[in-house]
Design a protein around this motif. Structure first.
Motif, PDB file in Angstrom:
ATOM      1  N   ARG A  46      59.757  31.295  -8.537  1.00 59.69           N
ATOM      2  CA  ARG A  46      59.583  30.616  -9.832  1.00 59.69           C
ATOM      3  C   ARG A  46      59.544  31.656 -10.949  1.00 59.69           C
ATOM      4  NH1 ARG A  46      54.453  28.514  -9.445  1.00 59.69           N
ATOM      5  NH2 ARG A  46      54.782  26.963 -11.073  1.00 59.69           N
ATOM      6  N   TYR A  47      60.124  31.301 -12.088  1.00 64.73           N
ATOM      7  CA  TYR A  47      60.209  32.266 -13.182  1.00 64.73           C
ATOM      8  C   TYR A  47      60.338  31.565 -14.530  1.00 64.73           C
ATOM      9  CZ  TYR A  47      65.228  31.224 -13.425  1.00 64.73           C
ATOM     10  OH  TYR A  47      66.429  30.581 -13.568  1.00 64.73           O
ATOM     11  N   GLN A  48      60.048  32.336 -15.563  1.00 64.72           N
ATOM     12  CA  GLN A  48      60.315  31.917 -16.935  1.00 64.72           C
ATOM     13  C   GLN A  48      61.155  33.005 -17.610  1.00 64.72           C
ATOM     14  OE1 GLN A  48      56.583  31.108 -18.889  1.00 64.72           O
ATOM     15  NE2 GLN A  48      56.177  29.290 -17.639  1.00 64.72           N
ATOM     16  N   ILE A  49      61.930  32.573 -18.599  1.00 70.01           N
ATOM     17  CA  ILE A  49      62.719  33.530 -19.384  1.00 70.01           C
ATOM     18  C   ILE A  49      61.945  33.838 -20.671  1.00 70.01           C
ATOM     19  CG2 ILE A  49      64.886  33.873 -20.647  1.00 70.01           C
ATOM     20  CD1 ILE A  49      65.408  33.755 -17.689  1.00 70.01           C
ATOM     21  N   ASP A  50      61.839  35.123 -21.005  1.00 66.40           N
ATOM     22  CA  ASP A  50      61.099  35.529 -22.202  1.00 66.40           C
ATOM     23  C   ASP A  50      62.006  36.074 -23.309  1.00 66.40           C
ATOM     24  OD1 ASP A  50      58.746  34.880 -20.869  1.00 66.40           O
ATOM     25  OD2 ASP A  50      58.491  36.920 -20.096  1.00 66.40           O
ATOM     26  N   GLU A 100      64.900  39.402 -19.867  1.00 70.71           N
ATOM     27  CA  GLU A 100      63.535  39.687 -19.424  1.00 70.71           C
ATOM     28  C   GLU A 100      62.795  38.385 -19.203  1.00 70.71           C
ATOM     29  OE1 GLU A 100      61.654  42.413 -22.127  1.00 70.71           O
ATOM     30  OE2 GLU A 100      63.257  43.910 -21.901  1.00 70.71           O
ATOM     31  N   GLY A 101      61.874  38.408 -18.283  1.00 73.86           N
ATOM     32  CA  GLY A 101      61.122  37.192 -18.003  1.00 73.86           C
ATOM     33  C   GLY A 101      59.862  37.475 -17.215  1.00 73.86           C
ATOM     34  N   THR A 102      59.272  36.408 -16.706  1.00 73.86           N
ATOM     35  CA  THR A 102      58.038  36.497 -15.933  1.00 73.86           C
ATOM     36  C   THR A 102      58.255  35.794 -14.607  1.00 73.86           C
ATOM     37  OG1 THR A 102      56.801  36.370 -18.008  1.00 73.86           O
ATOM     38  CG2 THR A 102      55.551  36.019 -15.971  1.00 73.86           C
ATOM     39  N   ALA A 103      57.883  36.482 -13.525  1.00 78.50           N
ATOM     40  CA  ALA A 103      57.947  35.859 -12.202  1.00 78.50           C
ATOM     41  C   ALA A 103      56.573  35.277 -11.879  1.00 78.50           C
ATOM     42  CB  ALA A 103      58.347  36.889 -11.155  1.00 78.50           C
ATOM     43  N   LEU A 104      56.546  34.030 -11.466  1.00 77.41           N
ATOM     44  CA  LEU A 104      55.279  33.388 -11.107  1.00 77.41           C
ATOM     45  C   LEU A 104      55.118  33.495  -9.592  1.00 77.41           C
ATOM     46  CD1 LEU A 104      56.143  32.266 -13.927  1.00 77.41           C
ATOM     47  CD2 LEU A 104      54.946  30.182 -13.344  1.00 77.41           C
ATOM     48  N   LEU A 105      54.507  34.590  -9.179  1.00 82.05           N
ATOM     49  CA  LEU A 105      54.374  34.892  -7.757  1.00 82.05           C
ATOM     50  C   LEU A 105      52.999  34.452  -7.251  1.00 82.05           C
ATOM     51  CD1 LEU A 105      55.865  38.506  -7.891  1.00 82.05           C
ATOM     52  CD2 LEU A 105      57.033  36.422  -7.141  1.00 82.05           C
ATOM     53  N   PRO A 106      52.871  34.220  -5.943  1.00 79.94           N
ATOM     54  CA  PRO A 106      51.564  33.820  -5.407  1.00 79.94           C
ATOM     55  C   PRO A 106      50.458  34.820  -5.776  1.00 79.94           C
ATOM     56  CG  PRO A 106      53.262  33.569  -3.743  1.00 79.94           C
ATOM     57  CD  PRO A 106      53.913  34.236  -4.904  1.00 79.94           C
ATOM     58  N   ASN A 122      51.287  36.591 -11.961  1.00 78.32           N
ATOM     59  CA  ASN A 122      52.504  36.701 -12.770  1.00 78.32           C
ATOM     60  C   ASN A 122      52.922  38.164 -12.902  1.00 78.32           C
ATOM     61  OD1 ASN A 122      52.140  34.005 -13.014  1.00 78.32           O
ATOM     62  ND2 ASN A 122      51.706  34.009 -15.213  1.00 78.32           N
ATOM     63  N   GLN A 123      54.205  38.400 -12.826  1.00 73.21           N
ATOM     64  CA  GLN A 123      54.733  39.754 -12.968  1.00 73.21           C
ATOM     65  C   GLN A 123      55.936  39.728 -13.903  1.00 73.21           C
ATOM     66  OE1 GLN A 123      53.507  42.492 -11.753  1.00 73.21           O
ATOM     67  NE2 GLN A 123      52.061  41.752 -10.216  1.00 73.21           N
ATOM     68  N   LYS A 124      55.943  40.666 -14.850  1.00 74.99           N
ATOM     69  CA  LYS A 124      57.098  40.785 -15.753  1.00 74.99           C
ATOM     70  C   LYS A 124      58.277  41.385 -14.983  1.00 74.99           C
ATOM     71  CE  LYS A 124      55.280  39.561 -19.749  1.00 74.99           C
ATOM     72  NZ  LYS A 124      55.747  38.356 -20.435  1.00 74.99           N
ATOM     73  N   TRP A 125      59.469  40.942 -15.277  1.00 77.52           N
ATOM     74  CA  TRP A 125      60.664  41.564 -14.712  1.00 77.52           C
ATOM     75  C   TRP A 125      61.694  41.774 -15.816  1.00 77.52           C
ATOM     76  CZ3 TRP A 125      64.812  38.565 -15.766  1.00 77.52           C
ATOM     77  CH2 TRP A 125      64.609  37.188 -15.901  1.00 77.52           C
TER      78      TRP A 125
END
Lengths: 351, 247
Positions: free
Chosen positions: B47-51, B146-152, B155-158
């Motif tokens: 899961r991720y979001q775009i920033d 760039e975005g954010t990964a919603l990891l278990p 959250n981690q920026k990528w």
């Protein structure tokens, strides 16, 4: 009549002598700051790029910016956070530095001693000038982490900065102007007053017997430090693999070039003030100077990309100690305590 | 002398026939419009979001039915920031003769001759104030996602920072053979609308490799690093088909 040619010759000579005497000559470069130690390495002056002439106001602005944590996303990190004057503008004792939100970097912050003379910047040596190098830490997500727009807006909202940028650059604050001002300050970080420099200038008592023996070794094929740590700043500015590891976690120059033969190559650092800049190597993995010398004495770890000069040196313990003594003699405390280079007002922070 | 006048008149008429055209971009995730703050999922279930998305567009050319090209000078920097518009965003204005075209081509990136100039002396959209200068690597980031990964584990920026001359992305949206692509530029000027599916970057590559944000090194994809070049090549390959002409 016969004497007239002699009169003309005399007259011409006189005019020539007067012209020679009064002809405008280029003045020697002024000291970068009033309390600069005497530069013993001849008349070496920091190269100044044509598009960023050095002015006192610009240097003063760059100095304020250098020490100001407001140049970072969470207001906690300044350039000086990782380049501390008391450690010759390195990060004193830390293998890697801490950026915004506590994020750890992956490399050891290098000294800024005589950084104005460097032809290649960053550990890969891929940045050609200080103005462009400064973009890296100011914008990197694990260092200061500001986007150009946010940085410009932030500085514009501080009246003293808004005015200073207008006066120095004739334009509002911008990432570009910030890097140009910081580069101007960095070009004043000049250090040539170590015991070694004083020895070079003729003071026979400046170096201890151990340091003198170390110097002989340093510049000999046996010690073989001088092929890479060469010149007034003891660096050739070239990337080399020093056989620190067999498998490099940080692949160095290859990160930029994609070439296998560049894996593990990092730029040769200056050795000026090296006794103040522990820990050592690109990742800060070696704690002391003695251990560094021992690494080279052993010939490093097996590595296909290792520089051809890396091999067991066969130095005795005494010779290792002597080399360390010489390296310690490259320390210039007048540099680390120079008031012109310390935080403005003695505190840093606000301009 | 007569020939000179003829050339002058031809140039004048060509200039007079040029009409303003705007290139606009819709950001998509698959076939849906991108929304800031919306959580999406990669084909592998991450899961991720775009920033943030910024990219250079350059070497634009419209292609005539006979295959000749109308080339457009200059480059533009497309910028999409959180809370800003994502649909119908104007990214470039150009002047081309009115008429029928069979599509266009462009590159995502900075032309080689501009990519290696001293960034300190360049003006926007180039230069360090663009936010696209690479600093540790000479040249510009061409495509910055760039975005954010919603990891278990949290959250981690990528980031995906694609650049270097090797990774200049050629986008070819013309078709001379099947007549499927038709662009009509009316005498009064027009708009060319492109869709960009940002999620294409995460499609798996050969052997099923994908950008796995659980692995810390893969959260920083950039440059030619042998550590990440395989995945950068996968993203590069995917990006060539990420653009399409909007219907």
């Amino acid at each position: 009549m016969r004497r007239r040619p002699m009169v003309w010759v005399g007259l011409l000579l006189g005019v020539g002598l007067l012209g020679w005497y009064f002809w405008p000559r280029s003045a020697p470069p002024p000291p970068l700051h009033p309390s600069s130690p005497r530069i013993l390495f001849a008349e070496r002056s920091v190269p100044i790029p044509e598009d960023n002439p050095q002015t006192p106001a610009k240097v003063a602005l760059g100095r304020k910016l250098f020490y100001d944590t407001r140049l970072s996303k969470d207001n906690t990190v300044a350039c000086a956070s990782c380049h501390k004057p008391e450690f010759a503008f390195s990060d004193g004792g830390k293998a890697v530095s801490t950026g915004i939100f506590g994020r750890k970097g992956t490399r050891n912050a290098p000294t800024l001693t005589n950084v104005g003379f460097r032809r290649h910047l960053f550990w890969e040596g891929r940045s050609p000038r200080l103005e462009l190098q400064a973009v890296g830490p100011l914008t990197a997500h694990d260092e200061m982490g500001l986007e150009p727009e946010e940085l410009a807006q932030r500085l514009q909202a501080i009246p003293e900065y808004a005015q200073a940028f207008r006066e120095v650059f004739g334009e509002p604050p911008s990432l570009r102007a910030v890097t140009y001002a910081i580069a101007a300050f960095e070009r004043t970080l000049v250090s040539y007053n170590s015991p070694f420099d004083r020895y070079q200038a003729g003071d026979d008592q400046a170096l201890s017997p151990a340091a003198l023996r170390g110097m002989e070794l340093f510049f000999s094929e046996k010690g073989d430090c001088f092929h890479c740590h060469v010149g007034p700043d003891f660096t050739d500015d070239e990337p080399r693999n020093t056989a620190l590891y067999t498998v490099y976690k940080d692949i160095g120059l290859a990160r930029a070039t994609g070439k296998d033969e560049d894996v593990g190559k990092f730029k040769t650092p200056t050795l000026r003030n090296v006794a103040l800049t522990a820990p050592y190597m690109h990742d800060g993995s070696i704690r002391t100077l003695r251990e560094v010398v021992q690494h080279y004495n052993r010939g490093g770890e097996p590595n296909l990309n290792a520089d051809a000069l890396i091999r067991p040196l066969g130095l005795t313990d005494q010779e290792v100690d002597d080399l360390v003594a010489f390296l310690e003699a490259l320390t210039d405390t007048s540099f680390t305590t120079n008031p012109a280079l310390l935080p403005p007002g003695g505190q840093g922070g606000a301009p | 002398m007569k020939k000179g006048w003829l050339v002058f008149l031809l140039l004048l008429s060509a200039h007079a026939l040029a009409v303003p055209v705007e290139i606009k971009v819709n950001l998509r995730v698959g076939d849906r419009p991108l929304q800031w703050g919306q959580t999406y999922q990669t084909p592998q279930g991450q899961r991720y979001q775009i920033d943030l998305l910024k990219f250079y567009i350059s070497e634009v050319a419209l292609v005539r039915p006979d295959g000749r090209e109308v080339r457009v000078d200059g480059l533009a920097l497309a910028e999409f920031k959180r809370d800003g518009p994502t649909q119908g965003v104007s990214v470039m204005k150009l002047d081309v003769p009115a008429g029928q075209y069979r599509g266009l081509r462009f590159n995502v990136g900075v032309p080689r001759e501009l990519n290696h100039l001293d960034a300190g002396t360049q003006q926007l959209p180039l230069g360090v104030n663009s936010g696209m200068y690479w600093a540790w690597n000479p040249g510009y980031i061409f495509y910055r996602l760039e975005g954010t990964a919603l990891l278990p584990e949290g959250n981690q920026k990528w980031v995906i920072h694609m650049g270097t001359d090797t990774f200049r992305i050629p986008v070819r949206l013309h078709d001379l053979q099947t007549r499927r692509v038709q662009i009509n530029i009316p005498p009064g000027g027009g708009v060319i609308v492109l869709n960009l599916d940002v999620a294409r970057a995460f499609e798996p590559g050969p052997g099923g490799v994908f950008v796995d944000w659980r692995k810390q090194p893969l959260r920083q994809l950039h440059g030619l690093s042998p550590e990440t070049s395989l995945l950068m090549s996968v993203v590069y390959f995917n990006m060539q088909t990420a653009f399409s002409l909007a219907q």
